[in-house]
Design an enzyme around this catalytic site. Structure first.
Site, PDB file in Angstrom:
ATOM      1  N   CYS A 103      33.507  23.427 -23.110  1.00 12.48           N
ATOM      2  CA  CYS A 103      32.499  23.552 -24.671  1.00 12.48           C
ATOM      3  C   CYS A 103      33.461  23.059 -25.677  1.00 12.48           C
ATOM      4  CB  CYS A 103      31.985  25.028 -24.706  1.00 12.48           C
ATOM      5  SG  CYS A 103      30.905  25.022 -25.898  1.00 12.48           S
TER       6      CYS A 103
ATOM      7  N   HIS B 183      28.591  24.862 -20.559  1.00  9.96           N
ATOM      8  CA  HIS B 183      29.105  26.214 -20.190  1.00  9.96           C
ATOM      9  C   HIS B 183      28.799  26.169 -18.622  1.00  9.96           C
ATOM     10  CE1 HIS B 183      29.921  28.223 -24.090  1.00  9.96           C
ATOM     11  NE2 HIS B 183      29.056  27.197 -24.438  1.00  9.96           N
TER      12      HIS B 183
ATOM     13  N   GLU C 227      30.113  28.592 -16.660  1.00 13.89           N
ATOM     14  CA  GLU C 227      30.087  30.132 -16.456  1.00 13.89           C
ATOM     15  C   GLU C 227      28.606  30.443 -16.824  1.00 13.89           C
ATOM     16  OE1 GLU C 227      30.770  30.232 -20.971  1.00 13.89           O
ATOM     17  OE2 GLU C 227      31.481  28.796 -19.223  1.00 13.89           O
TER      18      GLU C 227
END
Length: 203
Positions: A80, A182, A184
């Site tokens: 990011c 992202h 995650e």
């Protein structure tokens, strides 16, 4: 198989905890650190980040990590904002000098009818060229983005996404990679990218 030792750079971003949890679930030995010795001794280095470029670079300077990150020779992944900070400069905050590890400038995503900025939510990845980091992220793979600034397509672009223009979603130059989305928060696509970074890219 020996678990790779991952230095998760303590850059102050609010996504650090979720990135660390994602790495733990994949079996990585991930250490949150701002220690130069830990970073330079790790098998892999991940630079996370959210927010603005100016504040992100200020945190790295205050922690004495700018020159440390420039010395990293093992695989390095920016996530990011961390990806954007790998480049030479960002137009954000009136212009911010970044790490200069990849060539190019981060620019603002322009407004367009029917599209909001920031670019927020799930979007499709398109492969420009194959790479061990993106193995398995086939046509139509979707990932989760949150950003108002973006990297134009360059010679280092591996994958792109579309939002009021075509932007780099994943980049690579040598042992330095970046993912604008992202991982995650990107379900199986994010897990695959992190797994590839841990196990498939060559040290």
């Amino acid at each position: 198989m020996t678990r790779p030792k991952v230095a998760l750079v303590d850059s102050g971003g609010t996504n650090i905890g979720s990135v660390r949890y994602a790495l733990d679930r994949l079996g990585a030995d991930a250490r949150l650190t701002s220690s130069a010795d830990d970073i330079l001794a790790a098998d892999r280095v991940i630079l996370p980040g959210v927010g603005a470029a100016g504040a992100g670079m200020r945190r790295l300077r205050e922690a004495g990590l700018v020159e440390v990150l420039r010395q990293v020779e093992q695989p390095l992944l920016g996530v990011c904002l961390g990806m954007q900070l790998l480049f030479e400069r960002s137009a954000e905050d009136g212009g911010t000098e970044c790490l200069g590890l990849l060539a190019g400038e981060v620019v603002a995503i322009p407004p367009a009818p029917g599209l909001r900025v920031p670019h927020m939510g799930w979007n499709t990845l398109t492969t420009v060229r194959d790479d061990p980091l993106t193995a398995g992220l086939t046509a139509g793979t979707r990932a989760y983005f949150v950003h108002s600034y973006a990297v134009p397509v360059t010679a280092d672009t591996l994958q792109t996404t579309e939002h009021s223009g075509t932007w780099s979603a994943v980049v690579r130059n040598g042992q330095r990679w970046g993912a604008q989305f992202h991982p995650e928060r990107s379900a199986s696509a994010g897990s695959r990218l992190l797994t590839n970074f841990l196990l498939e890219v060559s040290p």
